[in-house]
Design an enzyme around this catalytic site. Structure first.
Site, PDB file in Angstrom:
ATOM      1  N   ARG A 168      26.725  56.953 -60.662  1.00  0.00           N
ATOM      2  CA  ARG A 168      26.827  56.656 -62.316  1.00  0.00           C
ATOM      3  C   ARG A 168      27.793  55.792 -62.485  1.00  0.00           C
ATOM      4  NH1 ARG A 168      21.144  56.421 -61.241  1.00  0.00           N
ATOM      5  NH2 ARG A 168      20.150  58.627 -61.860  1.00  0.00           N
ATOM      6  N   HIS A 226      13.411  57.284 -49.114  1.00  0.00           N
ATOM      7  CA  HIS A 226      12.677  58.242 -49.758  1.00  0.00           C
ATOM      8  C   HIS A 226      11.400  57.670 -49.486  1.00  0.00           C
ATOM      9  CE1 HIS A 226      12.700  54.888 -53.445  1.00  0.00           C
ATOM     10  NE2 HIS A 226      13.906  55.916 -53.507  1.00  0.00           N
ATOM     11  N   ASN A 285      22.984  50.805 -58.046  1.00  0.00           N
ATOM     12  CA  ASN A 285      23.280  51.234 -60.073  1.00  0.00           C
ATOM     13  C   ASN A 285      23.749  51.721 -61.480  1.00  0.00           C
ATOM     14  OD1 ASN A 285      21.441  53.167 -59.014  1.00  0.00           O
ATOM     15  ND2 ASN A 285      20.349  53.233 -59.815  1.00  0.00           N
ATOM     16  N   PHE A 301      13.255  59.081 -64.545  1.00  0.00           N
ATOM     17  CA  PHE A 301      13.042  59.649 -63.062  1.00  0.00           C
ATOM     18  C   PHE A 301      14.512  60.112 -62.959  1.00  0.00           C
ATOM     19  CE2 PHE A 301       9.868  55.811 -64.064  1.00  0.00           C
ATOM     20  CZ  PHE A 301       8.766  56.565 -63.364  1.00  0.00           C
ATOM     21  N   GLY A 302      14.314  61.296 -61.593  1.00  0.00           N
ATOM     22  CA  GLY A 302      15.085  61.721 -60.914  1.00  0.00           C
ATOM     23  C   GLY A 302      15.688  63.595 -60.802  1.00  0.00           C
ATOM     24  N   ASN A 313      11.212  59.313 -58.160  1.00  0.00           N
ATOM     25  CA  ASN A 313      10.548  57.608 -58.398  1.00  0.00           C
ATOM     26  C   ASN A 313      10.970  57.779 -57.018  1.00  0.00           C
ATOM     27  OD1 ASN A 313       9.044  55.789 -58.249  1.00  0.00           O
ATOM     28  ND2 ASN A 313      10.317  54.333 -59.286  1.00  0.00           N
ATOM     29  N   HIS A 369      14.037  50.063 -51.085  1.00  0.00           N
ATOM     30  CA  HIS A 369      13.412  51.054 -52.666  1.00  0.00           C
ATOM     31  C   HIS A 369      12.334  50.588 -52.273  1.00  0.00           C
ATOM     32  CE1 HIS A 369      12.738  53.187 -56.150  1.00  0.00           C
ATOM     33  NE2 HIS A 369      12.148  52.243 -56.266  1.00  0.00           N
ATOM     34  N   ASP A 427      18.748  61.737 -52.177  1.00  0.00           N
ATOM     35  CA  ASP A 427      18.210  60.605 -53.685  1.00  0.00           C
ATOM     36  C   ASP A 427      18.700  61.827 -54.990  1.00  0.00           C
ATOM     37  OD1 ASP A 427      17.785  58.610 -55.001  1.00  0.00           O
ATOM     38  OD2 ASP A 427      15.489  58.930 -55.210  1.00  0.00           O
ATOM     39  N   HIS A 457      23.675  59.313 -56.230  1.00  0.00           N
ATOM     40  CA  HIS A 457      24.061  58.636 -57.407  1.00  0.00           C
ATOM     41  C   HIS A 457      24.635  58.685 -57.695  1.00  0.00           C
ATOM     42  CE1 HIS A 457      19.986  55.574 -56.716  1.00  0.00           C
ATOM     43  NE2 HIS A 457      19.725  56.719 -56.166  1.00  0.00           N
TER      44      HIS A 457
END
Length: 429
Positions: A65, A233, A95, A324-325, A279, A180, A306, A63
């Site tokens: 962002r 994951h 995302n 989360f993460g 998550n 996911h 992840d 990710h």
């Protein structure tokens, strides 16, 4: 990115092609492998004496962002973190803000990945509009634009009819669908694994069935549609068993597991610490043993980080309110090499396979090999000198990790992408 004419001297290569010798790189391609190669005037020499050269690592789940959440990460900082961790190819999830669910936004993101990334940054497109809807995107058009595949990562596709239609659309354009896997009706307000530890901490839990029940649905749909279904994951023993059964039945499924699910379990959470909030959550000891076994026997095909950077504010407070993460690009190889290879649980070649060769092969990427004619994507590692995980040395904006302070082996000395040195170790970094 412009390539260099590069000669790597005294390379000890570990990978599908294991050898000792010199590697000549011209215009981004490995052109010669041999002993005591002479240096041409236009070549940069990289002496790998005492180091280990690996095919560049591949992470199919990160990710970055960017756009819209650049206080957490950018393509530039994320890709530099990848290079620092030894990765030469990564795949970014969609995302971001706005979600690239239209051709204009997707084109802009694909262009930005190339312009700002110092490693190969591939891109997933979303499955549905805005991720949370049941309206499918234009799979054919997006595939033509050159996306890596399709994923709503961060959000499980809740409607079975939506997932089946998406799988059929992916199969029609020969693109993978990465899921996911999470039934939101079962997750509720859970923030960690359901069980005695959660009860002791007074925190709401997530059961294993939050993952495995939706996975069972998806594997049945994947069998019906023929899609390449990629399970993100994986964290539970039930999920490992389901994937093992589906593979035996001929379903085209691949699966990933994160370093944190291989290395940590819910009993490692001794307080309300948001750095342990991810998550899917850290599971039980039995689940951790199951995912390790699944990775070793090939049920789980690959490791993916992840990588999920957040601001300090977003990871502050309590596990009930924090995001989360955790981040992972700059720690993944070192942690797994230190815990699994040095302990004898797996060989270095097996780790390279799970972090480079197999993900490249599964997703048809030109990576994972060091041979004449192959793209010059390589990582030079120091496997002998211990060091401490220190976020002050990271390139990522995120510092959210439960592994800070651990002593590990496996430090990146140099990362080469398309024949160009994009990271080289300097004092302090």
């Amino acid at each position: 990115m412009r390539s260099q004419n590069l000669l790597i001297k005294n390379a000890h290569v570990v990978g599908p092609e294991t050898f000792n010798g010199d590697i000549r790189i011209h215009q981004g391609i490995i052109t010669t492998i041999g002993q005591d190669l002479s240096v041409s005037p236009d070549e940069t020499v990289l002496d790998a004496s005492g180091q280990t050269v690996l095919p560049g690592l591949v992470d199919v789940h990160v990710h970055f962002r960017d756009p819209g959440q650049t206080d957490k990460e950018t393509i530039s900082t994320g890709s530099r973190a990848a290079a620092h961790g030894g990765f030469t190819s990564v795949v970014a999830m969609p995302n971001v803000t706005p979600v690239p669910d239209n051709a204009a936004d997707l084109k802009a993101l694909l262009t930005k990945n190339v312009q700002d990334g110092v490693v190969h940054v591939h891109q997933y497109a979303p499955i549905t509009m805005a991720l949370h809807s049941n309206q499918l995107v234009d799979f054919e058009r997006f595939n033509q634009l050159g996306v890596f595949g399709f994923s709503n990562d961060g959000v499980g596709v809740q409607q079975a009819a939506t997932m089946k239609a998406a799988m059929a659309a992916c199969a029609a354009v020969d693109a993978p669908l990465a899921a996911h896997i999470e039934d939101e009706s079962l997750r509720g307000d859970g923030v960690m694994n359901a069980g005695p530890v959660a009860k002791g901490l007074g925190l709401p839990g997530m059961s294993n069935q939050t993952e495995s029940s939706q996975l069972a649905r998806d594997l049945d749909l994947a069998a019906a549609t023929g899609v390449h279904y990629h399970a993100c994951h994986i964290s539970t023993r039930q999920s490992v068993a389901l994937i093992r059964q589906a593979k035996a039945a001929g379903v085209h499924v691949t699966a990933e597991v994160t370093p944190h699910h291989l290395l940590l379990e819910d009993t490692d959470i001794i307080g309300d610490d948001p750095n342990f909030k991810m998550n899917p959550p850290l599971r039980s000891h039995a689940d951790r043993l199951a995912v390790i076994g699944g990775l070793l026997d090939g049920t789980l095909d690959m490791v993916a980080t992840d990588h999920a950077p957040h601001t300090i504010a977003d990871k502050g407070g309590t596990m009930k309110t924090a995001a989360f993460g955790i981040v992972g690009l700059e720690t993944a190889f070192a942690l797994l090499y230190s815990r699994f290879v040095r302990s004898g649980r797996m060989t270095l070649l097996e780790l390279v396979d799970k972090m480079s060769t197999t993900p490249a092969t599964a997703f048809k990427l030109p990576a994972g090999h060091i041979q004449i004619g192959a793209p010059a994507d390589l990582t030079v590692m120091n496997l002998e000198t211990p060091y401490q995980i220190n976020p002050n040395t990271w390139f990522s904006k995120g510092v959210n990790s439960p592994f800070i302070g651990e002593t590990v082996y496996g430090q990146t000395v140099a990362t080469i992408v398309s024949g160009k040195i994009v990271y080289q170790q300097k004092e302090g970094r």
